[in-house]
Design a protein around this motif. Structure first.
Motif, PDB file in Angstrom:
ATOM      1  N   VAL A 125     -14.084  23.194 -34.647  1.00  0.00           N
ATOM      2  CA  VAL A 125     -13.333  23.401 -35.896  1.00  0.00           C
ATOM      3  C   VAL A 125     -13.100  22.062 -36.590  1.00  0.00           C
ATOM      4  O   VAL A 125     -13.247  21.947 -37.817  1.00  0.00           O
ATOM      5  CB  VAL A 125     -11.993  24.130 -35.601  1.00  0.00           C
ATOM      6  CG1 VAL A 125     -11.092  24.117 -36.822  1.00  0.00           C
ATOM      7  CG2 VAL A 125     -12.266  25.552 -35.152  1.00  0.00           C
ATOM      8  N   GLY A 126     -12.769  21.035 -35.827  1.00  0.00           N
ATOM      9  CA  GLY A 126     -12.567  19.707 -36.409  1.00  0.00           C
ATOM     10  C   GLY A 126     -13.816  19.165 -37.083  1.00  0.00           C
ATOM     11  O   GLY A 126     -13.752  18.595 -38.174  1.00  0.00           O
ATOM     12  N   VAL A 127     -14.956  19.338 -36.430  1.00  0.00           N
ATOM     13  CA  VAL A 127     -16.223  18.878 -37.016  1.00  0.00           C
ATOM     14  C   VAL A 127     -16.526  19.662 -38.284  1.00  0.00           C
ATOM     15  O   VAL A 127     -16.943  19.088 -39.301  1.00  0.00           O
ATOM     16  CB  VAL A 127     -17.373  19.009 -35.990  1.00  0.00           C
ATOM     17  CG1 VAL A 127     -18.728  18.847 -36.653  1.00  0.00           C
ATOM     18  CG2 VAL A 127     -17.204  17.980 -34.891  1.00  0.00           C
ATOM     19  N   ALA A 128     -16.312  20.961 -38.254  1.00  0.00           N
ATOM     20  CA  ALA A 128     -16.579  21.780 -39.445  1.00  0.00           C
ATOM     21  C   ALA A 128     -15.678  21.366 -40.610  1.00  0.00           C
ATOM     22  O   ALA A 128     -16.136  21.253 -41.752  1.00  0.00           O
ATOM     23  CB  ALA A 128     -16.373  23.261 -39.115  1.00  0.00           C
ATOM     24  N   ILE A 129     -14.414  21.104 -40.333  1.00  0.00           N
ATOM     25  CA  ILE A 129     -13.488  20.672 -41.393  1.00  0.00           C
ATOM     26  C   ILE A 129     -13.900  19.305 -41.927  1.00  0.00           C
ATOM     27  O   ILE A 129     -13.899  19.068 -43.133  1.00  0.00           O
ATOM     28  CB  ILE A 129     -12.038  20.665 -40.863  1.00  0.00           C
ATOM     29  CG1 ILE A 129     -11.560  22.096 -40.638  1.00  0.00           C
ATOM     30  CG2 ILE A 129     -11.109  19.927 -41.815  1.00  0.00           C
ATOM     31  CD1 ILE A 129     -10.228  22.204 -39.930  1.00  0.00           C
ATOM     32  N   GLY A 130     -14.286  18.403 -41.018  1.00  0.00           N
ATOM     33  CA  GLY A 130     -14.735  17.078 -41.449  1.00  0.00           C
ATOM     34  C   GLY A 130     -15.978  17.150 -42.320  1.00  0.00           C
ATOM     35  O   GLY A 130     -16.076  16.451 -43.344  1.00  0.00           O
ATOM     36  N   ILE A 131     -16.931  17.975 -41.935  1.00  0.00           N
ATOM     37  CA  ILE A 131     -18.148  18.134 -42.743  1.00  0.00           C
ATOM     38  C   ILE A 131     -17.807  18.731 -44.095  1.00  0.00           C
ATOM     39  O   ILE A 131     -18.328  18.299 -45.131  1.00  0.00           O
ATOM     40  CB  ILE A 131     -19.183  19.003 -41.993  1.00  0.00           C
ATOM     41  CG1 ILE A 131     -19.747  18.222 -40.810  1.00  0.00           C
ATOM     42  CG2 ILE A 131     -20.311  19.437 -42.922  1.00  0.00           C
ATOM     43  CD1 ILE A 131     -20.643  19.037 -39.901  1.00  0.00           C
ATOM     44  N   TYR A 132     -16.921  19.722 -44.107  1.00  0.00           N
ATOM     45  CA  TYR A 132     -16.572  20.372 -45.375  1.00  0.00           C
ATOM     46  C   TYR A 132     -15.941  19.376 -46.350  1.00  0.00           C
ATOM     47  O   TYR A 132     -16.371  19.256 -47.501  1.00  0.00           O
ATOM     48  CB  TYR A 132     -15.622  21.546 -45.128  1.00  0.00           C
ATOM     49  CG  TYR A 132     -15.163  22.187 -46.413  1.00  0.00           C
ATOM     50  CD1 TYR A 132     -16.016  23.013 -47.127  1.00  0.00           C
ATOM     51  CD2 TYR A 132     -13.896  21.946 -46.930  1.00  0.00           C
ATOM     52  CE1 TYR A 132     -15.613  23.590 -48.322  1.00  0.00           C
ATOM     53  CE2 TYR A 132     -13.483  22.514 -48.109  1.00  0.00           C
ATOM     54  CZ  TYR A 132     -14.341  23.332 -48.809  1.00  0.00           C
ATOM     55  OH  TYR A 132     -13.947  23.896 -49.987  1.00  0.00           O
ATOM     56  N   PHE A 133     -14.912  18.664 -45.884  1.00  0.00           N
ATOM     57  CA  PHE A 133     -14.233  17.735 -46.795  1.00  0.00           C
ATOM     58  C   PHE A 133     -15.086  16.505 -47.111  1.00  0.00           C
ATOM     59  O   PHE A 133     -14.927  15.895 -48.159  1.00  0.00           O
ATOM     60  CB  PHE A 133     -12.871  17.325 -46.231  1.00  0.00           C
ATOM     61  CG  PHE A 133     -11.848  18.410 -46.340  1.00  0.00           C
ATOM     62  CD1 PHE A 133     -11.430  18.860 -47.588  1.00  0.00           C
ATOM     63  CD2 PHE A 133     -11.308  18.996 -45.207  1.00  0.00           C
ATOM     64  CE1 PHE A 133     -10.487  19.869 -47.704  1.00  0.00           C
ATOM     65  CE2 PHE A 133     -10.367  20.006 -45.320  1.00  0.00           C
ATOM     66  CZ  PHE A 133      -9.956  20.446 -46.562  1.00  0.00           C
ATOM     67  N   GLY A 134     -15.984  16.147 -46.229  1.00  0.00           N
ATOM     68  CA  GLY A 134     -16.836  14.992 -46.474  1.00  0.00           C
ATOM     69  C   GLY A 134     -17.982  15.261 -47.427  1.00  0.00           C
ATOM     70  O   GLY A 134     -18.424  14.370 -48.155  1.00  0.00           O
ATOM     71  N   LEU A 135     -18.481  16.506 -47.433  1.00  0.00           N
ATOM     72  CA  LEU A 135     -19.682  16.794 -48.220  1.00  0.00           C
ATOM     73  C   LEU A 135     -19.471  17.754 -49.381  1.00  0.00           C
ATOM     74  O   LEU A 135     -20.416  18.035 -50.117  1.00  0.00           O
ATOM     75  CB  LEU A 135     -20.769  17.363 -47.295  1.00  0.00           C
ATOM     76  CG  LEU A 135     -21.253  16.451 -46.174  1.00  0.00           C
ATOM     77  CD1 LEU A 135     -22.266  17.173 -45.307  1.00  0.00           C
ATOM     78  CD2 LEU A 135     -21.857  15.185 -46.749  1.00  0.00           C
ATOM     79  N   ARG A 136     -18.267  18.267 -49.589  1.00  0.00           N
ATOM     80  CA  ARG A 136     -18.071  19.271 -50.638  1.00  0.00           C
ATOM     81  C   ARG A 136     -18.272  18.707 -52.041  1.00  0.00           C
ATOM     82  O   ARG A 136     -18.592  19.444 -52.968  1.00  0.00           O
ATOM     83  CB  ARG A 136     -16.708  19.924 -50.524  1.00  0.00           C
ATOM     84  CG  ARG A 136     -15.554  19.010 -50.864  1.00  0.00           C
ATOM     85  CD  ARG A 136     -14.256  19.717 -50.739  1.00  0.00           C
ATOM     86  NE  ARG A 136     -13.183  18.749 -50.989  1.00  0.00           N
ATOM     87  CZ  ARG A 136     -11.958  19.064 -51.181  1.00  0.00           C
ATOM     88  NH1 ARG A 136     -11.606  20.325 -51.142  1.00  0.00           N
ATOM     89  NH2 ARG A 136     -11.053  18.134 -51.390  1.00  0.00           N
ATOM     90  N   SER A 137     -18.096  17.405 -52.217  1.00  0.00           N
ATOM     91  CA  SER A 137     -18.296  16.828 -53.550  1.00  0.00           C
ATOM     92  C   SER A 137     -19.777  16.555 -53.825  1.00  0.00           C
ATOM     93  O   SER A 137     -20.154  16.337 -54.975  1.00  0.00           O
ATOM     94  CB  SER A 137     -17.486  15.538 -53.691  1.00  0.00           C
ATOM     95  OG  SER A 137     -17.888  14.604 -52.712  1.00  0.00           O
ATOM     96  N   PHE A 138     -20.628  16.582 -52.794  1.00  0.00           N
ATOM     97  CA  PHE A 138     -22.044  16.287 -52.971  1.00  0.00           C
ATOM     98  C   PHE A 138     -22.927  17.532 -53.037  1.00  0.00           C
ATOM     99  O   PHE A 138     -24.005  17.504 -53.611  1.00  0.00           O
ATOM    100  CB  PHE A 138     -22.550  15.397 -51.831  1.00  0.00           C
ATOM    101  CG  PHE A 138     -21.836  14.084 -51.735  1.00  0.00           C
ATOM    102  CD1 PHE A 138     -22.044  13.098 -52.683  1.00  0.00           C
ATOM    103  CD2 PHE A 138     -20.929  13.849 -50.715  1.00  0.00           C
ATOM    104  CE1 PHE A 138     -21.385  11.889 -52.596  1.00  0.00           C
ATOM    105  CE2 PHE A 138     -20.268  12.641 -50.616  1.00  0.00           C
ATOM    106  CZ  PHE A 138     -20.491  11.660 -51.569  1.00  0.00           C
ATOM    107  N   PHE A 139     -22.502  18.610 -52.404  1.00  0.00           N
ATOM    108  CA  PHE A 139     -23.320  19.825 -52.318  1.00  0.00           C
ATOM    109  C   PHE A 139     -22.506  21.028 -52.773  1.00  0.00           C
ATOM    110  O   PHE A 139     -21.284  20.981 -52.878  1.00  0.00           O
ATOM    111  CB  PHE A 139     -23.785  20.073 -50.876  1.00  0.00           C
ATOM    112  CG  PHE A 139     -24.651  18.974 -50.339  1.00  0.00           C
ATOM    113  CD1 PHE A 139     -25.983  18.870 -50.699  1.00  0.00           C
ATOM    114  CD2 PHE A 139     -24.135  18.043 -49.453  1.00  0.00           C
ATOM    115  CE1 PHE A 139     -26.779  17.870 -50.201  1.00  0.00           C
ATOM    116  CE2 PHE A 139     -24.919  17.033 -48.942  1.00  0.00           C
ATOM    117  CZ  PHE A 139     -26.249  16.943 -49.318  1.00  0.00           C
ATOM    118  N   GLY A 140     -23.201  22.135 -52.981  1.00  0.00           N
ATOM    119  CA  GLY A 140     -22.547  23.382 -53.357  1.00  0.00           C
ATOM    120  C   GLY A 140     -21.842  24.015 -52.170  1.00  0.00           C
ATOM    121  O   GLY A 140     -22.033  23.624 -51.011  1.00  0.00           O
TER     122      GLY A 140
END
Length: 121
Positions: free
Chosen positions: A32-47
């Motif tokens: 869950v931590g990795v998924a949250i980190g990926i989401y907040f880290g990449l949401r401004s770059f991808f859809g």
């Protein structure tokens, strides 16, 4: 009153949090931590859809480490066994075929050939 007992005593795991063992719970939290980190880290770059697939792919290895067992080994035990067998102590196995029927009847065949030579002489 019925008490459930595992058929194999070694398969018993004590559930700690939410019906999960401590190992499963820790790896679930990591996933869950990795998924949250990926989401907040990449949401401004991808859809949204692309980021959601990246979250799933990023969290899967951690979730798998907590839940999957192979031949009774946990993921790190399996990984250590694989590294030892393939890299640290590799063996070159050579196969030498043997004809069991020939080995069993070798004396009979040799005697038969001697008799054939005696007949032709």
């Amino acid at each position: 009153m019925e008490v459930k007992i595992n058929r194999e005593i070694r398969d018993y795991t004590e559930s700690m949090f939410f019906g999960l063992s401590l190992r499963q719970f820790i790896f679930s939290v990591l996933a869950v931590g990795v998924a949250i980190g990926i989401y907040f880290g990449l949401r401004s770059f991808f859809g949204t859809e692309t980021v959601s697939w990246m979250c799933v792919l990023g969290a899967f290895p951690f979730a798998a480490l907590g839940f999957i067992k192979y031949h009774g080994m946990t993921a790190e035990q399996f990984l250590w066994a694989y590294i030892k067998s393939e890299f640290l102590m590799p063996k070159k196995l050579t196969f030498y075929p043997t004809n069991i029927y020939y080995e069993a009847l070798k004396n009979v065949i040799a005697n038969h050939e001697k008799e054939e030579w005696k007949r032709h002489d």
